[in-house]
Design a protein around this motif. Structure first.
Motif, mmCIF file in Angstrom:
data_model
loop_
_atom_site.group_PDB
_atom_site.id
_atom_site.type_symbol
_atom_site.label_atom_id
_atom_site.label_comp_id
_atom_site.label_asym_id
_atom_site.label_seq_id
_atom_site.Cartn_x
_atom_site.Cartn_y
_atom_site.Cartn_z
ATOM 1 N N ARG A 1 0.846 -1.212 0.000
ATOM 2 C CA ARG A 1 0.000 0.000 0.000
ATOM 3 C C ARG A 1 0.872 1.250 0.000
ATOM 4 N NH1 ARG A 1 -3.001 -2.774 4.123
ATOM 5 N NH2 ARG A 1 -4.801 -3.744 3.131
ATOM 6 N N MET B 1 2.702 1.500 -3.438
ATOM 7 C CA MET B 1 1.831 1.749 -4.587
ATOM 8 C C MET B 1 1.265 3.167 -4.651
ATOM 9 S SD MET B 1 -0.265 -1.885 -4.629
ATOM 10 C CE MET B 1 -1.772 -0.993 -4.726
ATOM 11 N N PHE C 1 -2.461 2.485 -9.715
ATOM 12 C CA PHE C 1 -2.914 1.703 -8.569
ATOM 13 C C PHE C 1 -3.935 2.525 -7.791
ATOM 14 C CE2 PHE C 1 1.445 0.041 -9.155
ATOM 15 C CZ PHE C 1 1.164 -1.303 -9.254
ATOM 16 N N LYS D 1 -6.243 0.866 -5.015
ATOM 17 C CA LYS D 1 -6.258 0.372 -3.636
ATOM 18 C C LYS D 1 -5.856 -1.093 -3.603
ATOM 19 C CE LYS D 1 -11.138 -0.878 -3.508
ATOM 20 N NZ LYS D 1 -12.376 -0.770 -2.797
ATOM 21 N N LEU D 2 -5.523 -1.546 -2.404
ATOM 22 C CA LEU D 2 -5.146 -2.925 -2.170
ATOM 23 C C LEU D 2 -5.925 -3.416 -0.966
ATOM 24 C CD1 LEU D 2 -1.807 -4.607 -2.403
ATOM 25 C CD2 LEU D 2 -2.956 -4.715 -0.211
ATOM 26 N N ILE E 1 -5.945 -6.195 -5.785
ATOM 27 C CA ILE E 1 -5.444 -4.877 -6.179
ATOM 28 C C ILE E 1 -6.386 -4.300 -7.220
ATOM 29 C CG2 ILE E 1 -3.533 -3.595 -7.195
ATOM 30 C CD1 ILE E 1 -1.667 -5.768 -6.240
ATOM 31 N N SER F 1 -9.756 -4.822 -11.504
ATOM 32 C CA SER F 1 -9.259 -5.581 -10.370
ATOM 33 C C SER F 1 -8.544 -6.842 -10.814
ATOM 34 C CB SER F 1 -10.401 -5.993 -9.439
ATOM 35 O OG SER F 1 -11.000 -4.871 -8.876
#
Length: 70
Positions: free
Chosen positions: A9, A12, A46, A48-49, A58, A64
Protein backbone atom coordinates in the motif's frame (compact mmCIF):
# COMPACT_ATOMS: atom_id res chain seq x y z
CA UNK A 1 0.45 -11.36 4.65
CA UNK A 2 -0.64 -8.23 6.50
CA UNK A 3 2.94 -6.91 6.51
CA UNK A 4 3.18 -7.45 2.74
CA UNK A 5 -0.16 -5.67 2.24
CA UNK A 6 0.92 -2.72 4.37
CA UNK A 7 4.23 -2.37 2.53
CA UNK A 8 2.60 -2.66 -0.90
CA UNK A 9 0.00 0.00 0.00
CA UNK A 10 2.78 2.40 0.90
CA UNK A 11 4.83 1.53 -2.20
CA UNK A 12 1.83 1.75 -4.59
CA UNK A 13 0.72 5.23 -3.52
CA UNK A 14 0.54 7.57 -6.55
CA UNK A 15 2.24 5.09 -8.89
CA UNK A 16 1.44 3.56 -12.26
CA UNK A 17 2.20 0.15 -13.73
CA UNK A 18 5.13 0.46 -16.14
CA UNK A 19 4.79 -2.99 -17.68
CA UNK A 20 3.21 -6.34 -16.89
CA UNK A 21 4.09 -9.77 -18.21
CA UNK A 22 2.87 -13.23 -17.26
CA UNK A 23 5.14 -15.76 -15.60
CA UNK A 24 5.47 -18.70 -17.99
CA UNK A 25 5.41 -21.13 -15.05
CA UNK A 26 2.35 -19.65 -13.33
CA UNK A 27 -0.68 -21.91 -13.14
CA UNK A 28 -3.10 -18.97 -13.06
CA UNK A 29 -2.95 -15.29 -13.92
CA UNK A 30 -6.39 -14.13 -12.88
CA UNK A 31 -9.82 -15.21 -14.01
CA UNK A 32 -11.07 -14.41 -16.54
CA UNK A 33 -7.85 -13.31 -18.11
CA UNK A 34 -5.19 -13.88 -20.70
CA UNK A 35 -1.63 -12.73 -21.06
CA UNK A 36 -2.98 -9.92 -23.28
CA UNK A 37 -5.26 -8.66 -20.53
CA UNK A 38 -2.32 -8.68 -18.12
CA UNK A 39 -0.23 -6.62 -20.56
CA UNK A 40 -3.16 -4.17 -20.83
CA UNK A 41 -2.45 -3.08 -17.23
CA UNK A 42 0.58 -1.12 -18.42
CA UNK A 43 -0.06 2.54 -17.64
CA UNK A 44 -2.85 1.83 -15.15
CA UNK A 45 -2.75 3.67 -11.81
CA UNK A 46 -2.91 1.70 -8.57
CA UNK A 47 -6.08 2.65 -6.67
CA UNK A 48 -6.26 0.37 -3.64
CA UNK A 49 -5.15 -2.92 -2.17
CA UNK A 50 -7.34 -5.14 -0.01
CA UNK A 51 -6.32 -8.23 1.91
CA UNK A 52 -8.80 -11.09 1.65
CA UNK A 53 -7.51 -14.00 3.68
CA UNK A 54 -4.15 -14.98 2.21
CA UNK A 55 -4.85 -13.17 -1.07
CA UNK A 56 -4.39 -9.55 -2.09
CA UNK A 57 -6.95 -7.82 -4.31
CA UNK A 58 -5.44 -4.88 -6.18
CA UNK A 59 -7.67 -2.37 -7.97
CA UNK A 60 -6.16 -0.45 -10.89
CA UNK A 61 -8.17 2.46 -12.35
CA UNK A 62 -11.38 0.51 -11.72
CA UNK A 63 -9.94 -2.84 -12.91
CA UNK A 64 -9.26 -5.58 -10.37
CA UNK A 65 -6.93 -8.55 -10.21
CA UNK A 66 -6.24 -11.08 -7.47
CA UNK A 67 -2.62 -11.85 -6.70
CA UNK A 68 -1.17 -14.18 -4.15
CA UNK A 69 2.09 -15.65 -5.45
CA UNK A 70 5.31 -13.92 -4.38
Amino acid sequence: MEVAARNLRRWMAQRRVRAARPDGHARRIFRPGTSGSLKALAGARFEKLERIGKNLLITFDGRSGMIGVW
